[in-house]
Write an enzyme that holds these catalytic residues in place. Structure first.
Site, mmCIF file in Angstrom:
data_model
loop_
_atom_site.group_PDB
_atom_site.id
_atom_site.type_symbol
_atom_site.label_atom_id
_atom_site.label_comp_id
_atom_site.label_asym_id
_atom_site.label_seq_id
_atom_site.Cartn_x
_atom_site.Cartn_y
_atom_site.Cartn_z
ATOM 1 N N ARG A 186 -58.564 -53.700 -98.631
ATOM 2 C CA ARG A 186 -58.346 -54.108 -100.019
ATOM 3 C C ARG A 186 -59.684 -54.473 -100.685
ATOM 4 O O ARG A 186 -60.666 -54.808 -100.013
ATOM 5 C CB ARG A 186 -57.414 -55.309 -100.064
ATOM 6 C CG ARG A 186 -55.997 -55.017 -99.589
ATOM 7 C CD ARG A 186 -55.172 -54.410 -100.684
ATOM 8 N NE ARG A 186 -53.781 -54.178 -100.264
ATOM 9 C CZ ARG A 186 -52.794 -53.875 -101.094
ATOM 10 N NH1 ARG A 186 -53.051 -53.763 -102.395
ATOM 11 N NH2 ARG A 186 -51.570 -53.671 -100.655
ATOM 12 N N HIS A 226 -56.113 -53.508 -106.001
ATOM 13 C CA HIS A 226 -56.178 -52.059 -105.841
ATOM 14 C C HIS A 226 -57.399 -51.481 -106.545
ATOM 15 O O HIS A 226 -58.004 -52.119 -107.407
ATOM 16 C CB HIS A 226 -54.924 -51.385 -106.404
ATOM 17 C CG HIS A 226 -53.772 -51.356 -105.453
ATOM 18 N ND1 HIS A 226 -53.819 -50.696 -104.250
ATOM 19 C CD2 HIS A 226 -52.528 -51.911 -105.539
ATOM 20 C CE1 HIS A 226 -52.654 -50.844 -103.624
ATOM 21 N NE2 HIS A 226 -51.863 -51.573 -104.385
ATOM 22 N N PHE A 263 -23.502 -35.557 -126.314
ATOM 23 C CA PHE A 263 -23.412 -36.920 -126.828
ATOM 24 C C PHE A 263 -24.566 -37.252 -127.771
ATOM 25 O O PHE A 263 -24.529 -38.223 -128.499
ATOM 26 C CB PHE A 263 -23.382 -37.929 -125.673
ATOM 27 C CG PHE A 263 -24.709 -38.213 -125.024
ATOM 28 C CD1 PHE A 263 -25.262 -39.480 -125.058
ATOM 29 C CD2 PHE A 263 -25.411 -37.215 -124.352
ATOM 30 C CE1 PHE A 263 -26.476 -39.749 -124.443
ATOM 31 C CE2 PHE A 263 -26.619 -37.484 -123.741
ATOM 32 C CZ PHE A 263 -27.147 -38.755 -123.787
ATOM 33 N N HIS A 266 -50.468 -55.515 -96.678
ATOM 34 C CA HIS A 266 -50.449 -54.105 -96.300
ATOM 35 C C HIS A 266 -51.666 -53.444 -96.923
ATOM 36 O O HIS A 266 -52.231 -53.943 -97.896
ATOM 37 C CB HIS A 266 -49.154 -53.417 -96.709
ATOM 38 C CG HIS A 266 -48.688 -53.668 -98.106
ATOM 39 N ND1 HIS A 266 -49.149 -52.960 -99.194
ATOM 40 C CD2 HIS A 266 -47.792 -54.560 -98.599
ATOM 41 C CE1 HIS A 266 -48.537 -53.393 -100.289
ATOM 42 N NE2 HIS A 266 -47.731 -54.364 -99.970
ATOM 43 N N GLY A 306 -48.115 -49.031 -103.730
ATOM 44 C CA GLY A 306 -46.673 -48.969 -103.913
ATOM 45 C C GLY A 306 -46.277 -48.909 -105.369
ATOM 46 O O GLY A 306 -45.431 -48.100 -105.773
ATOM 47 N N HIS A 307 -46.873 -49.790 -106.200
ATOM 48 C CA HIS A 307 -46.539 -49.792 -107.619
ATOM 49 C C HIS A 307 -46.834 -48.430 -108.255
ATOM 50 O O HIS A 307 -46.049 -47.938 -109.076
ATOM 51 C CB HIS A 307 -47.321 -50.888 -108.346
ATOM 52 C CG HIS A 307 -46.671 -52.229 -108.308
ATOM 53 N ND1 HIS A 307 -46.695 -53.030 -107.195
ATOM 54 C CD2 HIS A 307 -45.974 -52.928 -109.253
ATOM 55 C CE1 HIS A 307 -46.055 -54.167 -107.445
ATOM 56 N NE2 HIS A 307 -45.601 -54.124 -108.683
ATOM 57 N N LYS A 357 -50.150 -45.533 -96.299
ATOM 58 C CA LYS A 357 -51.045 -46.692 -96.201
ATOM 59 C C LYS A 357 -51.138 -47.251 -94.783
ATOM 60 O O LYS A 357 -52.217 -47.623 -94.328
ATOM 61 C CB LYS A 357 -50.637 -47.774 -97.196
ATOM 62 C CG LYS A 357 -49.299 -48.423 -96.969
ATOM 63 C CD LYS A 357 -49.138 -49.669 -97.843
ATOM 64 C CE LYS A 357 -49.192 -49.393 -99.311
ATOM 65 N NZ LYS A 357 -49.884 -50.379 -100.099
ATOM 66 N N ARG A 409 -52.312 -53.767 -111.293
ATOM 67 C CA ARG A 409 -52.622 -54.251 -109.943
ATOM 68 C C ARG A 409 -54.140 -54.284 -109.712
ATOM 69 O O ARG A 409 -54.640 -55.182 -109.016
ATOM 70 C CB ARG A 409 -51.955 -53.349 -108.902
ATOM 71 C CG ARG A 409 -50.444 -53.281 -109.009
ATOM 72 C CD ARG A 409 -49.778 -54.544 -108.549
ATOM 73 N NE ARG A 409 -49.795 -54.659 -107.105
ATOM 74 C CZ ARG A 409 -49.335 -55.721 -106.429
ATOM 75 N NH1 ARG A 409 -48.853 -56.761 -107.071
ATOM 76 N NH2 ARG A 409 -49.379 -55.754 -105.114
#
Length: 701
Positions: A442, A619, A394, A531, A537-538, A434, A613
């Protein structure tokens, strides 16, 4: 006459048997690949007698100095996370409200929107127990032990987070140039330091200049005083092979990602700024905002989403207004106060121009949206799928089948689904890291600990006092002075009157707090999520999603040259845009003369989302670095398990976040081949690659 193949072959029982065999093959691929061993940094054990001052205790009850009130509350919290008894959170754990009720004292000192805040719940603390049916099991991937308090690396990455907070409203173009501290705010105001001054401060620190470095693992270091994980993360910031651990930061490299692509050109990835040509055609450079015209161009910033358009201009938090810079608010947040209803925003949207803009983006993003957008942009540009796919016809009929057009397989719907598939698996893997292993505090908590030391109350930290004093001592004096001045300005009456949180009746245990306030200014009223910090997570999702995009689209020029495909217009014009001074339109970047690549901008996209973040204060750099690479391995694991299912031979190649050349070669019905050549041109084993960023291997029988 009966058709020779009127039904698919195989079908029925034979198809069911074949499907079972492929499921078993995928399970065996997953089971027999190297399994990472995760191990925390032992602070939890070392400082248990001082009530875990370096660990994640948010939501439990804290005393007036921000120290956990009851050490046993943390022990039961960890038991509820790791036990096979799923009822312990409801029946065993005591949160801050439970402890406050025992004394009839209020849990919180502040109000939000004139109401007593609710307590926030911990977010998916048992997700790490969930099993996966595709890709690596959450327990088979992992991360290195996090940097310890008292190490030079921990001090350095805390200084980076402090620095990003101070520069939160300075445009990225000014940060890269280092020539201005002017903030994009109402009125004419400057940040406390320019990025050039910030870089000078950072370069004075042991972790960056290589003098007097304290490692997290003192007995196990190289000639530079670093362990292997520290060395990798130090090199990643500057990517200087000739000077891997002492190359100085510059305004062009500070606060950036860990790949060569993330260090090139403008700070913000083009995939977070540009759009594509409208469904109705180009706009000739005259498209209106807010985008009522059917025709538009990529520099107008509208992404074609079917017949709809997504605008890359973002809503941004109120400029120059930070949060949690006073002690009562900070302590309430540690006790779990839910201040999420206290967000304030600018009246107009704009392209991502400042760190605060990027922090706002990652505050509210649907976790994989940036990568979905990148796929839509790349696909609309006509970038071909990997030339090793059986159906790239394609885009390019010179490879693959010229008679088969990609769609359900190896086409747009395929990659759009892969991006979402990997995201949910990354989230479960990082939740296991984590919550189940590391439980790292944090940065906002570290800000409170630095304030204790600065205010003369370090003795409240018990056995951890010396480690925190070491960390405080490595922070540059210029940075600490700038923070105290910044927080003082944030706590003035005019600023407090803007906020929707009211802590006027709150108390502080310090007599001189205005002179020793080293709290970390936060972009979000509620501070960090409920958390732990490590992994992120990101960043894990960024690693997984960007790896999927790089594996799907052809990242290199033709003829196996190894030259990365440039990011250019159809006529070959380089795509290099930045927002203008107020962020309302895109302009060509006149300061960058090189060429960006698609792969480099994808790596930069992953860094932008992850380090965005850090810009919010939630973070550290190591959270980004190690999580990104774990997400990459989740994606590669999924690709390896899917390869035998296609029935056709397939191959894909891309460059890893460490600069490895990775090739996945699949054949029908058999396990795929994973070939890895590192950035120095040496072929390495699969085991070496899978376990590069973890402390060991689990022996699986």
């Amino acid at each position: 006459m009966k058709l020779p193949h009127s039904v698919p072959c195989p079908n029925g029982t034979e198809r069911a048997r074949k499907a079972k065999e492929l499921r078993e093959l995928a399970a065996e691929i997953s089971r027999t690949r190297p399994h990472a061993a995760s191990r925390n940094n032992a602070e939890e054990l070392d400082y248990a007698g001082s009530k875990f001052p370096t660990n994640f205790t948010k939501g439990l009850h804290h005393d007036e100095f921000g120290i956990l009130s009851f050490g046993d509350d943390y022990r039961t919290f960890v038991e509820a996370i790791n036990s096979d008894d799923t009822n312990l959170f409801e029946n065993h754990v005591l949160d801050a409200t439970d402890r406050a009720a025992e004394t009839s004292e209020p849990t919180f000192q502040c109000t939000v929107n004139s109401q007593i805040p609710q307590w926030r719940g911990w977010e998916s603390p048992r997700a790490g127990h969930v099993y996966e049916l595709q890709g690596p099991d959450a327990d088979s991937v992992g991360m290195a032990p996090a940097p310890r308090v008292g190490s030079s690396e921990k001090a350095a990455e805390m200084a980076e987070v402090y620095g990003l907070a101070l520069l939160r409203d300075v445009p990225f173009t000014s940060i890269c140039a280092g020539d201005s501290a002017k903030q994009l705010c109402d009125g004419d105001s400057d940040a406390q330091l320019t990025s050039a001054q910030m870089v000078d401060a950072l370069n004075s620190m042991p972790f960056f200049n290589g003098t007097g470095v304290t490692s997290s693992t003192p007995p196990y270091v190289d000639a530079d005083g670093l362990n292997n994980f520290e060395r990798n993360r130090r090199f990643a910031r500057t990517q200087d092979d000739s000077n891997p651990v002492t190359a100085p930061l510059t305004t062009e490299t500070v606060f950036r990602g860990s790949t060569k692509g993330s260090l090139a050109g403008p700070y913000v990835s083009q995939f977070m700024l540009i759009g594509n040509t409208g469904l109705a055609g180009p706009g000739g450079g005259a498209a209106s905002f807010p985008g009522k015209d059917a025709g538009y161009d990529l520099q107008d910033g509208f992404i074609r989403y079917g017949s709809l358009s997504i605008d890359q201009r973002t809503t941004v938090h109120k400029s120059c207004l930070d949060h949690m810079t006073d002690w009562p608010t900070w302590r309430d947040v540690q006790n779990g106060a839910d201040f999420r209803g206290a967000n304030l925003f600018e009246e107009k949207r704009r392209f991502i121009t400042t760190p605060r803009d990027l922090a706002t983006y990652v505050h509210f993003d649907a976790l994989y949206e940036a990568y979905l957008n990148a796929v839509l942009i790349i696909d609309a540009m006509g970038v071909p799928a990997s030339k090793g796919f059986p159906e790239p016809g394609f885009r390019d009929s010179s490879s693959g089948s010229p008679r088969r057009t990609a769609f359900a397989t190896f086409g747009g719907p395929h990659i759009l689904s892969l991006v979402t598939e990997v995201a949910t698996r990354c989230l479960k893997a990082v939740r296991r890291e984590k919550f189940n292993y590391h439980r790292r505090a944090r940065p906002e908590l570290m800000g409170g600990r630095m304030a204790l030391v600065e205010c003369g109350d370090a003795d409240k930290l018990g056995d951890a006092q010396a480690a925190f004093e070491q960390m405080h001592g490595e922070l540059p004096d210029a940075l600490k002075a700038a923070l105290i001045a910044h927080n003082g300005a944030q706590n003035e009456t005019a600023m407090n009157d803007m906020r929707l949180t009211d802590c006027a009746g709150g108390s502080t245990p310090f007599s001189n707090f205005d002179d020793c306030n080293l709290l970390l200014p936060m972009a979000f009223p509620e501070g960090s999520p409920m958390h732990p910090a490590y992994g992120a997570g990101h960043a894990t999702v960024a690693g997984g999603c960007v790896t999927m995009v790089k594996a799907f689209f052809e990242m290199f020029e033709g003829n196996d040259s190894g030259v990365e495909r440039p990011l250019v217009e159809p006529d070959g014009t380089p795509i290099v845009y930045v927002p203008n001074a107020n962020g309302n339109r895109l302009v060509q970047d006149s300061k960058f003369a090189g060429a960006l690549t698609i792969q480099g901008e994808l790596d930069k996209l992953a860094a932008n989302i992850s380090i965005g973040r850090n810009m919010a204060g939630v973070h550290y750099y190591s959270d980004y670095y190690d999580s990104l690479r774990m997400g990459e391995r989740v994606a590669v694991g999924i690709l390896l398990e899917q390869a035998p299912t296609y029935g056709d031979p397939m191959e894909t190649t891309f460059t890893s976040f460490d600069g490895d050349f990775i090739s996945i070669n699949g054949q029908a019905d058999s396990a795929a081949t994973l070939t890895i050549i590192d950035r120095n041109g040496k072929q390495i084993s699969n085991q070496e690659w899978w376990l590069r960023h973890v402390p060991g291997e689990q022996m699986i029988l």
